[in-house]
Design a protein around this motif. Structure first.
Motif, PDB file in Angstrom:
ATOM      1  N   VAL A  22     -95.966 -45.771 120.418  1.00  0.00           N
ATOM      2  CA  VAL A  22     -97.201 -46.217 120.871  1.00  0.00           C
ATOM      3  C   VAL A  22     -97.886 -46.662 119.818  1.00  0.00           C
ATOM      4  CG1 VAL A  22     -99.513 -45.594 122.060  1.00  0.00           C
ATOM      5  CG2 VAL A  22     -97.881 -44.289 122.947  1.00  0.00           C
ATOM      6  N   PHE A  23     -97.980 -48.135 119.642  1.00  0.00           N
ATOM      7  CA  PHE A  23     -98.437 -49.177 119.019  1.00  0.00           C
ATOM      8  C   PHE A  23     -99.907 -49.452 119.295  1.00  0.00           C
ATOM      9  CE2 PHE A  23     -93.721 -51.156 116.954  1.00  0.00           C
ATOM     10  CZ  PHE A  23     -94.448 -49.771 116.086  1.00  0.00           C
ATOM     11  N   PRO A  24    -100.462 -50.408 118.611  1.00  0.00           N
ATOM     12  CA  PRO A  24    -101.822 -50.412 118.974  1.00  0.00           C
ATOM     13  C   PRO A  24    -101.893 -51.522 120.453  1.00  0.00           C
ATOM     14  CG  PRO A  24    -101.935 -50.995 116.421  1.00  0.00           C
ATOM     15  CD  PRO A  24    -100.786 -50.310 117.194  1.00  0.00           C
ATOM     16  N   ASN A  25    -101.091 -52.232 120.517  1.00  0.00           N
ATOM     17  CA  ASN A  25    -101.125 -53.267 121.116  1.00  0.00           C
ATOM     18  C   ASN A  25    -101.115 -52.536 123.176  1.00  0.00           C
ATOM     19  OD1 ASN A  25     -98.178 -52.787 120.198  1.00  0.00           O
ATOM     20  ND2 ASN A  25     -97.666 -54.631 121.891  1.00  0.00           N
ATOM     21  N   ASP A  26    -100.951 -51.105 122.709  1.00  0.00           N
ATOM     22  CA  ASP A  26    -100.443 -50.337 124.167  1.00  0.00           C
ATOM     23  C   ASP A  26    -101.604 -49.523 124.393  1.00  0.00           C
ATOM     24  OD1 ASP A  26     -97.639 -50.508 124.235  1.00  0.00           O
ATOM     25  OD2 ASP A  26     -97.245 -49.582 122.243  1.00  0.00           O
ATOM     26  N   LEU A  27    -102.474 -49.938 123.444  1.00  0.00           N
ATOM     27  CA  LEU A  27    -104.151 -48.948 123.871  1.00  0.00           C
ATOM     28  C   LEU A  27    -105.341 -49.482 124.717  1.00  0.00           C
ATOM     29  CD1 LEU A  27    -104.888 -47.283 119.989  1.00  0.00           C
ATOM     30  CD2 LEU A  27    -103.409 -46.953 121.886  1.00  0.00           C
ATOM     31  N   ASN A  28    -106.064 -48.955 125.324  1.00  0.00           N
ATOM     32  CA  ASN A  28    -106.435 -49.073 125.852  1.00  0.00           C
ATOM     33  C   ASN A  28    -108.002 -48.825 125.702  1.00  0.00           C
ATOM     34  OD1 ASN A  28    -108.101 -46.533 126.137  1.00  0.00           O
ATOM     35  ND2 ASN A  28    -106.975 -45.400 128.055  1.00  0.00           N
ATOM     36  N   ALA A  29    -109.219 -49.731 126.072  1.00  0.00           N
ATOM     37  CA  ALA A  29    -110.230 -49.374 125.386  1.00  0.00           C
ATOM     38  C   ALA A  29    -111.195 -48.773 125.390  1.00  0.00           C
ATOM     39  CB  ALA A  29    -111.402 -50.636 126.117  1.00  0.00           C
ATOM     40  N   HIS A  30    -110.636 -47.239 125.804  1.00  0.00           N
ATOM     41  CA  HIS A  30    -110.755 -46.292 124.721  1.00  0.00           C
ATOM     42  C   HIS A  30    -110.303 -45.348 123.457  1.00  0.00           C
ATOM     43  CE1 HIS A  30    -112.388 -41.783 125.516  1.00  0.00           C
ATOM     44  NE2 HIS A  30    -110.984 -41.199 126.033  1.00  0.00           N
ATOM     45  N   GLY A  31    -108.948 -46.639 124.030  1.00  0.00           N
ATOM     46  CA  GLY A  31    -108.582 -45.909 122.307  1.00  0.00           C
ATOM     47  C   GLY A  31    -107.531 -44.816 122.741  1.00  0.00           C
ATOM     48  N   THR A  32    -106.881 -45.018 123.719  1.00  0.00           N
ATOM     49  CA  THR A  32    -105.652 -44.099 123.917  1.00  0.00           C
ATOM     50  C   THR A  32    -104.727 -44.752 124.554  1.00  0.00           C
ATOM     51  OG1 THR A  32    -106.538 -42.924 126.383  1.00  0.00           O
ATOM     52  CG2 THR A  32    -106.878 -42.297 124.018  1.00  0.00           C
ATOM     53  N   ALA A  33    -103.433 -44.787 125.245  1.00  0.00           N
ATOM     54  CA  ALA A  33    -102.223 -44.838 125.396  1.00  0.00           C
ATOM     55  C   ALA A  33    -102.426 -45.754 126.918  1.00  0.00           C
ATOM     56  CB  ALA A  33    -101.164 -44.155 125.605  1.00  0.00           C
ATOM     57  N   PHE A  34    -102.093 -47.071 127.406  1.00  0.00           N
ATOM     58  CA  PHE A  34    -103.141 -47.732 128.492  1.00  0.00           C
ATOM     59  C   PHE A  34    -101.566 -47.391 129.684  1.00  0.00           C
ATOM     60  CE2 PHE A  34    -102.176 -50.822 131.618  1.00  0.00           C
ATOM     61  CZ  PHE A  34    -103.244 -50.944 132.555  1.00  0.00           C
ATOM     62  N   GLY A  35    -102.484 -46.470 130.815  1.00  0.00           N
ATOM     63  CA  GLY A  35    -101.287 -45.633 131.741  1.00  0.00           C
ATOM     64  C   GLY A  35    -101.058 -46.579 132.823  1.00  0.00           C
ATOM     65  N   GLY A  36    -101.378 -47.816 132.855  1.00  0.00           N
ATOM     66  CA  GLY A  36    -100.850 -48.526 133.875  1.00  0.00           C
ATOM     67  C   GLY A  36     -98.669 -49.101 132.888  1.00  0.00           C
ATOM     68  N   MET A  37     -99.495 -49.082 131.551  1.00  0.00           N
ATOM     69  CA  MET A  37     -97.936 -49.248 130.213  1.00  0.00           C
ATOM     70  C   MET A  37     -97.143 -47.972 130.781  1.00  0.00           C
ATOM     71  SD  MET A  37     -96.512 -48.021 127.464  1.00  0.00           S
ATOM     72  CE  MET A  37     -97.664 -46.996 126.687  1.00  0.00           C
ATOM     73  N   ILE A  38     -97.815 -47.350 130.802  1.00  0.00           N
ATOM     74  CA  ILE A  38     -96.555 -45.472 130.643  1.00  0.00           C
ATOM     75  C   ILE A  38     -96.082 -45.837 132.544  1.00  0.00           C
ATOM     76  CG2 ILE A  38     -96.763 -43.171 130.802  1.00  0.00           C
ATOM     77  CD1 ILE A  38     -99.027 -42.895 128.726  1.00  0.00           C
ATOM     78  N   MET A  39     -97.364 -45.633 133.273  1.00  0.00           N
ATOM     79  CA  MET A  39     -96.648 -46.182 134.610  1.00  0.00           C
ATOM     80  C   MET A  39     -95.386 -47.244 134.882  1.00  0.00           C
ATOM     81  SD  MET A  39     -99.756 -45.215 137.534  1.00  0.00           S
ATOM     82  CE  MET A  39    -101.362 -46.816 136.428  1.00  0.00           C
ATOM     83  N   LYS A  41     -93.190 -48.429 132.395  1.00  0.00           N
ATOM     84  CA  LYS A  41     -92.547 -47.655 132.231  1.00  0.00           C
ATOM     85  C   LYS A  41     -91.228 -45.975 132.727  1.00  0.00           C
ATOM     86  CE  LYS A  41     -93.077 -48.918 127.346  1.00  0.00           C
ATOM     87  NZ  LYS A  41     -91.966 -50.053 127.881  1.00  0.00           N
ATOM     88  N   CYS A  42     -92.257 -45.863 133.560  1.00  0.00           N
ATOM     89  CA  CYS A  42     -91.971 -44.441 134.642  1.00  0.00           C
ATOM     90  C   CYS A  42     -91.329 -45.018 135.258  1.00  0.00           C
ATOM     91  CB  CYS A  42     -92.951 -43.800 135.031  1.00  0.00           C
ATOM     92  SG  CYS A  42     -93.846 -42.648 133.410  1.00  0.00           S
ATOM     93  N   ASP A  43     -91.516 -45.878 136.334  1.00  0.00           N
ATOM     94  CA  ASP A  43     -90.718 -47.111 137.344  1.00  0.00           C
ATOM     95  C   ASP A  43     -89.592 -47.486 136.933  1.00  0.00           C
ATOM     96  OD1 ASP A  43     -90.560 -47.973 140.471  1.00  0.00           O
ATOM     97  OD2 ASP A  43     -91.856 -49.592 139.543  1.00  0.00           O
ATOM     98  N   ARG A  44     -89.602 -47.708 135.817  1.00  0.00           N
ATOM     99  CA  ARG A  44     -87.885 -48.616 135.169  1.00  0.00           C
ATOM    100  C   ARG A  44     -87.329 -47.959 134.840  1.00  0.00           C
ATOM    101  NH1 ARG A  44     -87.725 -54.262 132.363  1.00  0.00           N
ATOM    102  NH2 ARG A  44     -89.746 -54.156 133.373  1.00  0.00           N
ATOM    103  N   LEU A  45     -87.421 -46.159 134.172  1.00  0.00           N
ATOM    104  CA  LEU A  45     -86.454 -45.908 133.757  1.00  0.00           C
ATOM    105  C   LEU A  45     -86.375 -44.801 135.566  1.00  0.00           C
ATOM    106  CD1 LEU A  45     -88.771 -43.958 131.061  1.00  0.00           C
ATOM    107  CD2 LEU A  45     -85.422 -45.639 130.506  1.00  0.00           C
ATOM    108  N   SER A  46     -87.204 -44.498 136.893  1.00  0.00           N
ATOM    109  CA  SER A  46     -86.298 -43.655 138.038  1.00  0.00           C
ATOM    110  C   SER A  46     -86.117 -45.128 138.090  1.00  0.00           C
ATOM    111  CB  SER A  46     -87.767 -43.674 138.667  1.00  0.00           C
ATOM    112  OG  SER A  46     -88.393 -42.520 137.885  1.00  0.00           O
ATOM    113  N   LEU A  47     -85.941 -46.361 138.120  1.00  0.00           N
ATOM    114  CA  LEU A  47     -85.076 -46.891 138.771  1.00  0.00           C
ATOM    115  C   LEU A  47     -83.391 -47.183 137.935  1.00  0.00           C
ATOM    116  CD1 LEU A  47     -84.413 -49.489 140.411  1.00  0.00           C
ATOM    117  CD2 LEU A  47     -85.166 -50.914 139.038  1.00  0.00           C
TER     118      LEU A  47
END
Ligand SMILES: CC(C)(COP(=O)(O)OP(=O)(O)OC[C@H]1O[C@@H](n2cnc3c(N)ncnc32)[C@H](O)[C@@H]1OP(=O)(O)O)[C@@H](O)C(=O)NCCC(=O)NCCS
Length: 169
Positions: A22-39, A41-47
């Motif tokens: 997780v790098f700075p460009n992956d963060l949301n305005a709250h300063g934690t990893a953006f959920g959409g980015m993680i979702m 990746k989950c969809d792509r790996l599940s595929l």
């Protein structure tokens, strides 16, 4: 060519330990990893798991639950574990578990669980049969049984909504 009529072992398609830093460009305005980015990746790996298991092009049919248990932070390493829980005639449920690791301290926390349903398509883009899953561990057997409960809930929801005039699912 291998005869897969009797099934295919879960381990043959699984992804165990795909990592993402997780790098700075992956963060949301709250300063934690953006959920959409993680979702995504989950969809792509599940595929990838669905296509490995079925041997066909697959599409996401539904995502019936994504649970975020804890946030991931900048500099955490995300660890993705993805495997097929159960296959039916043309569809498969793929389970995803994501952990966030602090690579300096070794601390690891479970941050997400999700279940994706994929459908395998033939050359005419019609749903096509997939191999049954072969479970080789107790954990795989538990996931196999629980997947049937979730599938029944999905199908029951579709029927119930259609009875109330909503034919969009
Ligand atoms: C998924 C899709 C192929 C299903 O087509 P369909 O005409 O409904 O096919 P069927 O009714 O024959 O159902 C095929 C399988 O899909 C499953 N399915 C259909 N809709 C579903 C849903 N909303 N959730 C879960 N499973 C679903 C059925 O249960 C069936 O599974 P089974 O064969 O293992 O019993 C079609 O709805 C589609 O193309 N959707 C768009 C997919 C897409 O664009 N995804 C995003 C980009 S990848």
């Amino acid at each position: 060519m291998t005869n897969l009529t009797n099934g295919k072992a879960v381990c043959l398609s699984a992804i165990d330990g795909h990592v993402y830093k997780v790098f700075p460009n992956d963060l949301n305005a709250h300063g934690t990893a953006f959920g959409g980015m993680i979702m995504a990746k989950c969809d792509r790996l599940s595929l990838v798991v669905a296509e490995r298991h079925s041997g066909h092009i697959c599409v996401t049919a539904s995502v019936d639950s994504i649970h975020f248990m804890a946030p991931a932070k900048e500099n955490d390493t995300l660890l993705f574990k993805v495997s097929v829980n159960r296959a039916w005639r043309t569809s498969m449920e793929i389970g995803v578990r994501v952990e966030a690791e602090n690579s300096y301290s070794g601390e690891c926390k479970h941050i997400l669980s999700a279940y994706f349903t994929f459908v395998a398509l033939d050359e005419n883009n019609a749903p096509t049969a997939v191999p049954p899953t072969i479970c080789e561990t107790k954990v795989q057997e538990r996931r196999f049984e629980q997947a049937q409960i979730r599938r029944q809930a999905r199908l029951d929801t579709v029927v119930a909504l259609k009875q109330h005039g909503n034919a969009s699912v």
